[in-house]
Design an enzyme around this catalytic site. Structure first.
Site, PDB file in Angstrom:
ATOM      1  N   SER A   1       0.823  -1.210   0.000  1.00  0.00           N
ATOM      2  CA  SER A   1       0.000   0.000   0.000  1.00  0.00           C
ATOM      3  C   SER A   1       0.859   1.262   0.000  1.00  0.00           C
ATOM      4  O   SER A   1       0.540   2.246  -0.676  1.00  0.00           O
ATOM      5  CB  SER A   1      -0.948  -0.004   1.199  1.00  0.00           C
ATOM      6  OG  SER A   1      -0.268  -0.316   2.393  1.00  0.00           O
TER       7      SER A   1
ATOM      8  N   ALA B   1      10.859   0.372   0.712  1.00  0.00           N
ATOM      9  CA  ALA B   1       9.580   0.290   1.419  1.00  0.00           C
ATOM     10  C   ALA B   1       9.230  -1.132   1.828  1.00  0.00           C
ATOM     11  O   ALA B   1       8.234  -1.342   2.526  1.00  0.00           O
ATOM     12  CB  ALA B   1       8.466   0.858   0.537  1.00  0.00           C
TER      13      ALA B   1
ATOM     14  N   LYS C   1       7.483   3.390  15.683  1.00  0.00           N
ATOM     15  CA  LYS C   1       7.671   2.325  16.669  1.00  0.00           C
ATOM     16  C   LYS C   1       9.146   2.007  16.890  1.00  0.00           C
ATOM     17  O   LYS C   1       9.493   1.227  17.798  1.00  0.00           O
ATOM     18  CB  LYS C   1       6.920   1.068  16.228  1.00  0.00           C
ATOM     19  CG  LYS C   1       5.402   1.279  16.236  1.00  0.00           C
ATOM     20  CD  LYS C   1       4.659   0.129  15.610  1.00  0.00           C
ATOM     21  CE  LYS C   1       3.154   0.360  15.691  1.00  0.00           C
ATOM     22  NZ  LYS C   1       2.714   1.586  14.985  1.00  0.00           N
TER      23      LYS C   1
ATOM     24  N   LYS D   1      13.259  -2.307  13.177  1.00  0.00           N
ATOM     25  CA  LYS D   1      13.276  -1.074  12.391  1.00  0.00           C
ATOM     26  C   LYS D   1      14.348  -0.115  12.913  1.00  0.00           C
ATOM     27  O   LYS D   1      15.032   0.553  12.129  1.00  0.00           O
ATOM     28  CB  LYS D   1      11.895  -0.400  12.448  1.00  0.00           C
ATOM     29  CG  LYS D   1      10.900  -0.966  11.469  1.00  0.00           C
ATOM     30  CD  LYS D   1      11.320  -0.683  10.049  1.00  0.00           C
ATOM     31  CE  LYS D   1      10.259  -1.013   9.042  1.00  0.00           C
ATOM     32  NZ  LYS D   1      10.708  -0.723   7.662  1.00  0.00           N
TER      33      LYS D   1
ATOM     34  N   ASN E   1       1.105   5.886  11.922  1.00  0.00           N
ATOM     35  CA  ASN E   1       0.163   4.915  11.372  1.00  0.00           C
ATOM     36  C   ASN E   1      -0.426   5.494  10.089  1.00  0.00           C
ATOM     37  O   ASN E   1      -0.909   6.632  10.075  1.00  0.00           O
ATOM     38  CB  ASN E   1      -0.953   4.623  12.373  1.00  0.00           C
ATOM     39  CG  ASN E   1      -0.470   3.766  13.527  1.00  0.00           C
ATOM     40  OD1 ASN E   1      -0.668   2.567  13.538  1.00  0.00           O
ATOM     41  ND2 ASN E   1       0.210   4.380  14.486  1.00  0.00           N
TER      42      ASN E   1
ATOM     43  N   GLY F   1      -5.562   3.511   6.102  1.00  0.00           N
ATOM     44  CA  GLY F   1      -5.995   2.724   4.949  1.00  0.00           C
ATOM     45  C   GLY F   1      -4.963   1.753   4.431  1.00  0.00           C
ATOM     46  O   GLY F   1      -5.239   1.010   3.493  1.00  0.00           O
TER      47      GLY F   1
ATOM     48  N   ARG G   1      -2.589  -1.597   4.252  1.00  0.00           N
ATOM     49  CA  ARG G   1      -2.901  -2.981   4.588  1.00  0.00           C
ATOM     50  C   ARG G   1      -2.357  -3.317   5.975  1.00  0.00           C
ATOM     51  O   ARG G   1      -1.197  -3.045   6.280  1.00  0.00           O
ATOM     52  CB  ARG G   1      -2.302  -3.927   3.537  1.00  0.00           C
ATOM     53  CG  ARG G   1      -3.039  -3.859   2.220  1.00  0.00           C
ATOM     54  CD  ARG G   1      -2.583  -4.889   1.249  1.00  0.00           C
ATOM     55  NE  ARG G   1      -1.154  -4.783   0.961  1.00  0.00           N
ATOM     56  CZ  ARG G   1      -0.606  -5.180  -0.182  1.00  0.00           C
ATOM     57  NH1 ARG G   1      -1.351  -5.685  -1.137  1.00  0.00           N
ATOM     58  NH2 ARG G   1       0.679  -5.076  -0.370  1.00  0.00           N
TER      59      ARG G   1
END
Length: 604
Positions: free
Chosen positions: A286, A358, A404, A416, A441, A444, A446
């Site tokens: 996404s 990504a 996070k 991460k 966040n 929309g 996934r």
């Protein structure tokens, strides 16, 4: 009426008005004198012909009087004025006696009678149309400005089921007025009272220029009423006919975050991308797919779509080729970032100027149960792509990270943060500029909370929220993608970029708003608190205390300080994790950022 019928009808009507005006004026001015004289007939005929000529010049008969404004009135006054002056001039040549008082009275009476005839025609049409909506849903319009007035007018003359019965507006100068015979009853603070007292069925927000924060407040007030709430499209789309009033939409969830979208510097992004070759890992996801769309809008020479899932890569490739055709070259590579040799081969073959990384595992609870997979994909996968970029002489490498990663309490957050450390270390010894971009966040995307909530609502509930105090930062997918490109344009090397996402949002408030937007009440779709899941925090942070930088490179972008650490020691610590149990892997991963923070604090 047809165009010809309309012309004949109004010409005959105005001819009668001209003769009536001049003869009535003569009768008033000279009640004892004969009215039907040859001289007066010549004057009235001259006035009538002159008016028809000037009416044609100013296109009086081509104007839609049912939508008349001040401009139509000005054109009418000009036509009558010039006609009267022409008649006076001709009378002065024929006779030395000019009826100045009669002509002055005729001028005023002719204007008033023509306007009255046009307004009567308009009133008749409006009344006939207005009868269509008498039995429709009683609708309250928020906003008595231009947009609200336009909406009310269209609803009254439209066959849709909404029947406007009142306006609400916070402007005290408009309150207690009537617009289109609809009262402006008061301000938003008394919305619930008006809805109850006036038996309102539907609410329409008709303020297209409303800020996100104000929209959030008004929508919250509307939700308390329990009535369906809609928002009109942009007024430009209504006026130009691109959209109709019937196209009013329900307020979407991204309208309710309480802030305006972030605008970034598109000029610098274009100069960064135009004519260049870019490679995007995770192109089928996404975030990755939206990055590809945003990149394509700035005319790159080529985009390499790299991903592990063949269906998602096929889908985004097809979409982009349909949108941009042969203008941009698209190449697809089905590859796993954990395959180091494959990354080296792909990078050396295309030699892109920019790499946007990504691809990642991002689901917190799943990674808690599969910690070694998180390490191999998020840490070693990132190292493989970054090393390949370094070896191929890539100009800029942008890694997508997460909020996070700040003081992580989860496997995903720790991996991460370690991945950030990998690219920051490479930046010290490579000619490639390595930077990281931390996301909040993404609405929309996934695996995010919004699709989950919507699915639960569709199934009848309940909506599951972990904790009533759980808060998160939110950003839209386009915002996130543009942040990546903006960061690449601003990158010097080694930075961590963070978007200013305003105030964090309570997840439970988001759930309540989505329930109401879907047309349900909390009694119909309940909210169940399931408890905090392993690895989750009640709140997220954007930067570690040691990373905070006072200055900003962009009004809505923060840049974190780079700090020293020993990447060899970090990688050595996770080197043999495959031999350990999941819980031990998790403990090791969580200890690395903590040890790193302690060592930094000791140095400072």
């Amino acid at each position: 009426m047809s165009k010809q019928q309309r012309l004949v009808y109004f010409s005959i009507l105005d001819t009668f008005i001209v003769f009536a005006a001049i003869y009535i004026s003569t009768l008033f001015m000279f009640p004892s004198s004969p009215v039907f004289t040859a001289q007066l007939f010549i004057l009235s005929t001259t006035l009538m012909v002159s008016y028809l000529v000037f009416a044609s010049i100013y296109k009086i008969y081509q104007r839609a009087w049912e939508y008349a404004s001040a401009e139509e009135v000005v054109m009418l006054v000009k036509s009558v004025t010039f006609a009267v002056l022409t008649a006076a001039l001709i009378q002065s040549f024929i006779s030395s006696d000019v009826y100045y008082r009669v002509l002055a009275s005729t001028w005023m009476m002719q204007i008033l009678m023509i306007l009255a005839s046009r307004y009567s025609f308009r009133l008749y049409k409006d009344r006939n149309k207005g009868t269509l909506n008498k039995e429709g849903k009683r609708t309250l319009i928020i906003g008595a400005g231009m947009a609200g007035t336009y909406v009310a007018k269209q609803l009254k003359s439209n066959t849709c089921e909404l029947n406007p019965v009142a306006f609400i507006d916070d402007d005290p100068l408009k309150q207690a007025l009537h617009i289109l015979n609809i009262p402006v009853v008061g301000g938003v603070e008394h919305l619930e009272e008006y809805v109850q007292d006036m038996d309102i069925d539907n609410i329409v927000i008709a303020i297209p220029s409303l800020s996100k924060k104000k929209l959030f407040e008004i929508q919250a007030a509307c939700h308390k009423t329990g009535k369906e709430t809609q928002m009109i499209p942009m007024i430009e789309d209504l006026v130009t006919g691109k959209l109709a009033v019937d196209d009013m939409k329900k307020v979407e969830f991204h309208d309710l975050l309480g802030r305006d979208p972030v605008d970034l510097d598109t000029h610098s992004m274009k100069s960064f991308i135009q004519g260049e070759v870019l490679l995007v890992t995770g192109s089928g996801g996404s975030i990755g797919s939206e990055i590809c769309r945003q990149v394509s809008s700035f005319d790159p020479a080529a985009v390499i779509l790299l991903g592990h899932g063949e269906n998602s890569i096929y889908t985004i490739e097809r979409e982009l080729k349909e949108s941009y055709g042969d203008r941009i070259q698209y190449f697809t590579e089905i590859a796993d970032i954990k395959d180091r040799e494959r990354m080296m081969k792909v990078m050396s073959h295309y030699r892109p100027k920019v790499v946007i990384h990504a691809a990642a595992h991002k689901h917190v609870p799943l990674m808690e149960r599969n910690p070694f997979e998180a390490v191999t994909n998020n840490v070693y996968g990132t190292k493989n792509v970054a090393d390949a970029a370094d070896a191929s002489g890539v100009d800029t490498f942008i890694m997508i990270s997460s909020d996070k990663a700040v003081n992580p309490t989860s496997v995903m957050g720790s991996t991460k943060r370690i991945a950030e450390m990998v690219v920051q270390d490479l930046n010290k010894k490579s000619s490639t500029r390595f930077v990281a971009v931390r996301f909040g966040n993404v609405l929309g995307s996934r695996g995010s909370v919004i699709p989950l909530f919507l699915d639960q609502i569709r199934k009848g509930g309940p909506v599951t929220v972990t904790d009533p105090e759980m808060t998160r930062y939110f950003m839209t997918i386009p915002e996130a993608s543009r942040l990546v490109l903006q960061s690449g344009a601003l990158a010097q090397g080694g930075e961590v970029f963070v978007l200013d996402m305003g105030e964090p949002v309570k997840i439970v408030d988001l759930a309540k708003n989505l329930i109401k937007l879907s047309g349900y009440t909390e009694q119909e779709i309940g909210i169940h608190f399931s408890g905090i899941r392993p690895g989750e925090k009640l709140y997220e942070e954007l930067l570690n205390d040691n990373e905070i930088k006072e200055t900003q490179v962009h009004p809505r972008i923060h840049v974190g300080n780079t700090v020293d650490f020993d990447i060899k020691l970090v990688l050595k610590t996770i080197e043999n994790l495959s031999m350990k149990e999941d819980e031990e892997i998790r403990e090791v991963l969580l200890s690395i950022p903590r040890q790193y923070s302690k060592s930094v604090a000791a140095v400072q």
